[in-house]
Every structure is written in C-alpha cells, then in structure tokens.
Enzyme design. Structure first.
Site, PDB file in Angstrom:
ATOM      1  N   LYS A 249       1.250   3.674  19.461  1.00  0.00           N
ATOM      2  CA  LYS A 249       2.038   4.211  18.354  1.00  0.00           C
ATOM      3  C   LYS A 249       2.642   5.547  18.787  1.00  0.00           C
ATOM      4  CE  LYS A 249       1.896   4.884  13.364  1.00  0.00           C
ATOM      5  NZ  LYS A 249       1.186   4.688  12.108  1.00  0.00           N
ATOM      6  N   GLU A 337      -7.530  -3.267  -1.273  1.00  0.00           N
ATOM      7  CA  GLU A 337      -7.639  -2.674  -2.612  1.00  0.00           C
ATOM      8  C   GLU A 337      -8.570  -3.465  -3.522  1.00  0.00           C
ATOM      9  OE1 GLU A 337      -3.899  -1.278  -0.730  1.00  0.00           O
ATOM     10  OE2 GLU A 337      -4.720  -3.283  -1.049  1.00  0.00           O
ATOM     11  N   ARG A 365      -2.348  -4.325  -6.656  1.00  0.00           N
ATOM     12  CA  ARG A 365      -2.913  -5.400  -5.849  1.00  0.00           C
ATOM     13  C   ARG A 365      -4.342  -5.733  -6.273  1.00  0.00           C
ATOM     14  NH1 ARG A 365      -1.096  -4.805   0.323  1.00  0.00           N
ATOM     15  NH2 ARG A 365      -0.007  -6.703  -0.166  1.00  0.00           N
TER      16      ARG A 365
END
Length: 591
Positions: A249, A337, A365
């Site tokens: 990244k 979640e 969610r």
C-alpha cells in the site's frame, strides 16, 4: 494542467492501452503513479490504496476486454488508476469535488464502472450475480473480475459470496489484493493465515481450494510481466478462480509506504517528498471523534466494566486511544458490523458497559442485529455513531443521514444527538453510570465548536430538552450540532425578542412536557436536523402534535428524499436546503 509524459497523455481508454507493447507498460506505471500523486497531493483523497494497485490496474485492463468483461473494485478506494485509464484522466482533478467525479466507482459515471461501491465486501456477491446472469443469457465468454483486499475478504458478506460461488461453475476471478492493510492494519485469523501463505508456513490445505476455487499465487503485484502472464493463463480456466496478489500500500511514495495508516487519505502533501502539509498552529476545537476517544479512556480508567468495540475503524473513530491506554478492553473486530453489534450484546449480558463505535453509514449493515440482538432483549449497549449527517467528499455511500429515521422506529432504544462536545461527554458519562435501555449517540465528522471542552462531566436526565433562548414569535427546535448555526443566525437577525430556540438532544424519548408548551404557545414552529426529513426528528414533533390534537404548521428542515452528492459539506448543506441562508429566508417572512 499537469505535465504528462509521453505515454499516459495518449491513453484515453483501455483500447489505447492494448495498443502498447508490453515493455512500455513499466513506464506507463510510473507515469500513472506520478499523475495520482500530483493530483491527490493538492486535491486530497485516497492515496495509498490506488498507488498499491497501479501495476494490477494496468494488467487487468491490458488482458481483459473491459467494459464487456466486468471489473468490480471492492470498496473502491483503490480505483483512481482505473478511472484515469478509462477516459476520466482530463477531469480527474475534479475527483471528490462538488460537481466533479466521485471518489468511488459509480455506474452512472462510466460504463467501465461495472458496479457502484463505497462499503466493503460487496464485490464477490455482485460479481457472482453478473456471472450467473451471463450464463443464463448465453454470454459464456464474458469474464468477471473482482479486486478485493485482505481486510474486505475477511468480512462476512465476502465469505457468503465465496461460499456460494464455490458450488457454481460461474466464470469469476477474485483477485485478492493482499497488503495486510485496510484503512488500519488488517486483523483476525484469516490475516494470520494469509501471512503464513506468504511465508510458506501455511498448512498443506489451502482455504480457498477447500471452498472449490482454483487458487494461484501468491504473486508479486508489482511485477507486470508475471501479472499479465498469470491473468492470461487464468482467463482460459473455467469456473471460480482466485489469484492471490501481494502488493505494498502506498507503493512508489516512500512516506506512504512507511506510514500506511496516515497515507490512506493523507490530506494535502508535498508531491516530491511526501511531507504532509503543516497545519496552522492556531488552537482549534477538537474533532468529535477525539472527544469520544479521549472521554472513553477517561471513563474507562475509573469504570473497570467499560469496553470498546469497533469494526475496523480504530483510527477513524479514535477508539485507538483506548487501544493504546487499555488494550485488553478494546476490540477491533475487522470489517464485521453485524458481529460487532452482537458481540456487544453478548458482553452486555454479562454486565460489561459496552461502547460499540460504528460509523452511522456502516451501522446500516447491522440493522437486524440492533433490533434482534440488542433492542428486543433491551440490552444497554451504548452505540456511538460517528460520521452522522452529511460527511462531505465521500458522498452518498458514506453520508450518515438515515440513522434517526431507521433507529427511531425501534422500541427500547434511546437516541441522542449532542449539540457540542460537552453534551457528548455528559451523555457518555451518563450512559456508563448504567442505563435500563440501549442508546445510540450520533455525532458528526469534523470539529466541534469549543476550545475548553474537557470540563467535569454531569449526569443528564434522560429525555430532557433545553430552552436556549426565549422568544415570542417563532420557535426553532434543533437537534445536534446544527443547532449552533441557529444560535449564529439569531444573532445576525438582531430581533432578540422574536425567536425562541430549543435544543432537543434526545430525539427519543422526546421531552413531551416542553414540546407541549411550545406547541401551545407558538404559531410558527420550525424543526432542524442534519438527517433525513422523512421519519426524522421533525417527523416525531409532527406526530406528537397530531397525537395531542394541536394543528399548527410545523416546518421541517432536514435532508430531502434524494441521495445527496459528494462535495464540501457547506455546499451540500445548501443543496439539501438546511444551510443558514435557507433557514434565515424562511424565518424572515414571519418577522
């Protein structure tokens, strides 16, 4: 405009890309990186994720026949290179700006964006849907590719997609972009497994092969010739496939590689050195997330029953403060979640005081878990909903504008929206003293208004509203920090006697005693909230007035029944008609 080198300036579609010789792709990769760094350093946005997949992006568009072949970018933080190569290079400097292109893939924006994304872990399900549709319609040659990160593939929904895909012969390729990072470092047992795969110490059986995927890798995601060769090989294999790609990244900007959390979305920085732009050293009010994070540590040091939970957002939600101070009482559960909410419920059954810290848009969610596992059983979980209201440049996938409406209809649940930092601290203090019900505390992205906010905390009485200012003509009822705007507006109008202002931090239960007085006294009543007007705070005032038989015009200022675009928050407030000017113009006709 930006000084484009020779290759990138001629690339306006994947067809242009395909006309290049393979040896020229390395140069294109370095130009594409430079182009992304140039623009994001000035315009801001998501940096690290897109830098990490530059070679992968080029290889995918070089090998596959997009947009006929379907390509989905999970979450979409990493899709900047994709946007630039698919005809949006010349407008890329409008990325995330009001009226400009979206920071995420969006079907309405380009035929190359096969599916809109913004929340993680949806790509495999959507892709499988497309692949099965292709089979039913006889499009057997069409390819379907999802690029998903190691943090996102650990989410329940991604597993559900893999689990179904493994019993089909659908023509899908899942590219696992493994950089051990989401927005924060990835967590969990699957991350450990992937680390073992990389180091060659994984057990003999491969988890993806056990799910019936043709597995290949891990390959170096920055090695273009290898990527192209492997993608061309996989193109010819039928059924579900998974390519495990290792990337870094922030690749290509040293500072972004070294500090991947900060450079996920770094703000403005020097494109040469990567140094972040110095913030002015004027004292500023704190961010609401930091008020939450620091107050939680303060409370947890005194109350040993307090624990904190976040689904993969320790930095964004500032739960990192508790993780640093008392690590054994802070839980990052990954992008999960639903699990976060039910884990909180389980802990609450055993008497722990659980602060479950979720972005408003991500709690959507876990709606069933809030109802089925928390509210029905009346477990006193404390939901701290960060990024409530309009969040700005991330746009409609991230605006937290539905929470009041979707939570208000749930029995047993208290809903609180603090006007300022002190109210946030006081409700957190009150909640951990012991509530009989679950509570959702919603607060916005960005800074509050107070420099001197670390005041001693006070117990609040549940369901009480406050008269901030007396008046004799018009009553304005606000909930949350948007009330500060009304205080400013009243001063500007300079009609001290005319306008009364009431702060309703408790959206549920409403302060019906005070509300009844207001409804009896005033002929002009205005409500204001930074949430959906349908089913929100204003709706509850209207319902109450109707229930007690008072019929007056109640003007509701809230987010209208449309998805609000992306852009600077003040522009979005204006577009939604909840800015100071809109309220002022309405008020002036009655003065």
């Amino acid at each position: 405009m930006h000084s484009l080198k020779s290759i990138l300036e001629h690339i306006n579609s994947p067809n242009d890309l395909k006309s290049l010789k393979e040896k020229d792709l390395e140069q294109l990769a370095s130009e594409l990186r430079e182009f992304i760094i140039d623009i994001v350093s000035v315009k801001e946005g998501h940096l690290g994720a897109s830098l990490g997949v530059v070679e992968l992006t080029i290889a995918l568009h070089y090998v596959f026949n997009t947009p006929v072949d379907k390509l989905i970018w999970d979450v979409g933080h990493q899709a900047y290179g994709h946007k630039i190569l698919t005809g949006r290079k010349d407008i890329f400097d409008t990325n995330r700006q009001f009226g400009g292109i979206s920071g995420f893939p969006k079907m309405q924006e380009s035929e190359y964006d096969a599916f809109g994304t913004g929340h993680s872990s949806t790509s495999i399900s959507a892709l499988l849907g497309m692949a099965l549709a292709a089979q039913l319609q006889g499009k057997f040659r069409r390819q379907h590719i999802a690029v998903i990160g190691d943090a996102s593939i650990a989410s329940g929904m991604a597993f559900e997609g893999l689990n179904h895909a493994g019993v089909t012969n659908a023509n899908i390729l899942v590219v696992l972009n493994d950089n051990a990072m989401g927005i924060d470092p990835s967590v969990g047992a699957l991350k450990k497994y992937l680390t073992n795969v990389k180091t060659g110490t994984a057990k003999e059986e491969n988890i993806f092969e056990c799910l019936n995927f043709h597995y290949s890798g891990p390959v170096n995601g920055h090695d273009l010739p290898t990527l192209i060769k492997e993608l061309e090989r996989l193109q010819k294999i039928e059924g579900p496939k998974l390519l495990h790609v290792i990337t870094t990244k922030g690749k290509g900007l040293q500072k972004a590689e070294e500090n991947q959390v900060t450079y996920h979305a770094p703000g403005k920085f020097d494109k040469q050195t990567g140094e972040l732009q110095k913030k002015n050293s004027i004292a500023e009010p704190p961010k609401f997330q930091d008020v939450f994070g620091k107050t939680l540590v303060e409370l947890a040091k005194k109350n040993t029953k307090i624990v904190g939970i976040t689904p993969a957002m320790p930095t964004g939600s500032s739960l990192k403060f508790l993780m640093q101070a008392i690590p054994e009482r802070a839980f990052d559960v990954g992008i999960a979640e639903q699990h976060a909410v039910t884990l909180a419920a389980g802990m609450a059954t055993d008497g722990l005081v659980v602060f479950c810290n979720v972005y408003s848009t991500f709690l959507q969610r876990a709606y069933d878990q809030v109802i089925h596992d928390v509210a029905i059983q009346n477990l006193p979980v404390i939901f701290c909903l960060d990024r409530a209201g309009l969040v700005g440049e991330d746009g409609p996938t991230h605006h937290g504008v539905f929470d009041i409406s979707y939570l208000r209809c749930i029995p047993n649940l208290i809903i609180f929206s603090p006007m300022n930092e002190v109210e946030l601290r006081n409700i957190m203090y009150t909640s951990q003293l012991g509530l009989k019900n679950p509570i959702a505390i919603r607060y916005p992205r960005g800074r509050g208004k107070m420099l001197n906010w670390q005041l001693p905390m006070k117990k609040l009485s549940i369901g009480k509203a406050v008269e901030l200012k007396k008046g004799n003509k018009i009553a304005i009822l606000s909930t949350g920090p948007i009330g500060n705007m009304i205080s400013e507006m009243i001063e500007e109008l300079n009609r001290p006697d005319a306008i009364a202002h009431y702060n309703f931090p408790f959206i549920k239960p409403l302060d019906s005693n005070l509300l009844k007085e207001i409804l009896q006294k005033f002929n002009h009543i205005i409500t204001l909230e930074d949430g959906s007007a349908i089913g929100g705070f204003g709706s509850s005032v209207l319902e109450y007035a109707n229930n007690i038989g008072i019929h007056k015009i109640i003007k509701i200022f809230g987010i209208p029944d449309v998805f609000i675009t992306h852009g600077a928050t003040e522009k979005l407030y204006k577009k939604a008609g909840i800015d100071k000017m809109s309220v002022k113009q309405y008020v002036q006709q009655f003065l």
